[in-house]
Design a protein around this motif. Sequence first.
Motif, short mmCIF file in Angstrom:
data_model
loop_
_atom_site.label_atom_id
_atom_site.label_comp_id
_atom_site.label_asym_id
_atom_site.label_seq_id
_atom_site.Cartn_x
_atom_site.Cartn_y
_atom_site.Cartn_z
N UNK A 79 -8.15 10.93 -12.55
CA UNK A 79 -7.23 11.80 -12.00
C UNK A 79 -7.48 11.88 -10.38
N UNK A 80 -8.71 12.03 -9.97
CA UNK A 80 -8.90 12.37 -8.63
C UNK A 80 -8.55 10.78 -7.80
N UNK A 81 -9.26 9.67 -8.47
CA UNK A 81 -8.86 8.27 -7.88
C UNK A 81 -7.29 7.99 -7.72
N UNK A 82 -6.65 8.54 -9.05
CA UNK A 82 -5.22 8.38 -8.87
C UNK A 82 -4.57 9.02 -7.72
N UNK A 83 -4.95 10.26 -7.36
CA UNK A 83 -4.27 11.23 -6.60
C UNK A 83 -4.53 10.63 -5.15
N UNK A 84 -5.84 10.07 -4.95
CA UNK A 84 -6.26 9.58 -3.62
C UNK A 84 -5.24 8.33 -3.32
N UNK A 86 -2.21 7.64 -4.68
CA UNK A 86 -1.13 7.90 -4.42
C UNK A 86 -0.87 8.66 -3.04
N UNK A 87 -1.58 9.27 -2.56
CA UNK A 87 -1.80 9.87 -1.17
C UNK A 87 -1.56 8.57 -0.14
N UNK A 92 1.49 5.30 3.75
CA UNK A 92 1.73 3.87 4.12
C UNK A 92 3.24 3.54 3.96
N UNK A 93 3.87 4.40 3.16
CA UNK A 93 5.30 4.02 3.11
C UNK A 93 6.20 4.39 4.42
N UNK A 94 6.96 3.42 4.79
CA UNK A 94 7.77 3.42 6.07
C UNK A 94 8.81 4.50 5.87
#
Length: 155
Positions: A79-84, A86-87, A92-94
């Motif tokens: 879960x921590x890896x997935x949260x990182x 997603x962040x 990086x989203x324009x």
Amino acid sequence: MRPTAIALAAVLVSQAANGAYAADERYQLEKSDHGYIRMDTQTGGMSICEEQGGQLVCKLAADERDAYQAQIEHLENAVKALEKRVTALERNLPAVQVPALPSEEEFEKGMNYMERFFRRFMGIVKDLEKDENKPEGTPQQQSPGQETPLMPNKA
């Protein structure tokens, strides 16, 4: 036909009884110095049980508790890896830009295109209505720019 149905019913009842018996036999309780040990005959899992307030309360054995704790830690890390991730993806989203309204000139240009389209379309509809209302023997009028069809000479 009737004996077959009775035989089928007997087989189904016996299988249901065997299934209930198998469910009853899944766990085995053994008396120990501190209470009971419950063993799951299907999975091999063991629990330590004590009698408290007239009820049998079971706790996982140390080995199973360690396995569950390891699984919980694994899932927490995932879960921590997935949260990182997603962040990082969100950073990086324009930036989404809301398109601005068209200028007055662009709006008028678009309206002129629409007006020309609808005027031409309505002209076609009116021509079709005229053609439908003409009697059958009347020759059709030629629209400007249309060529007359070539007719072979009958000689």
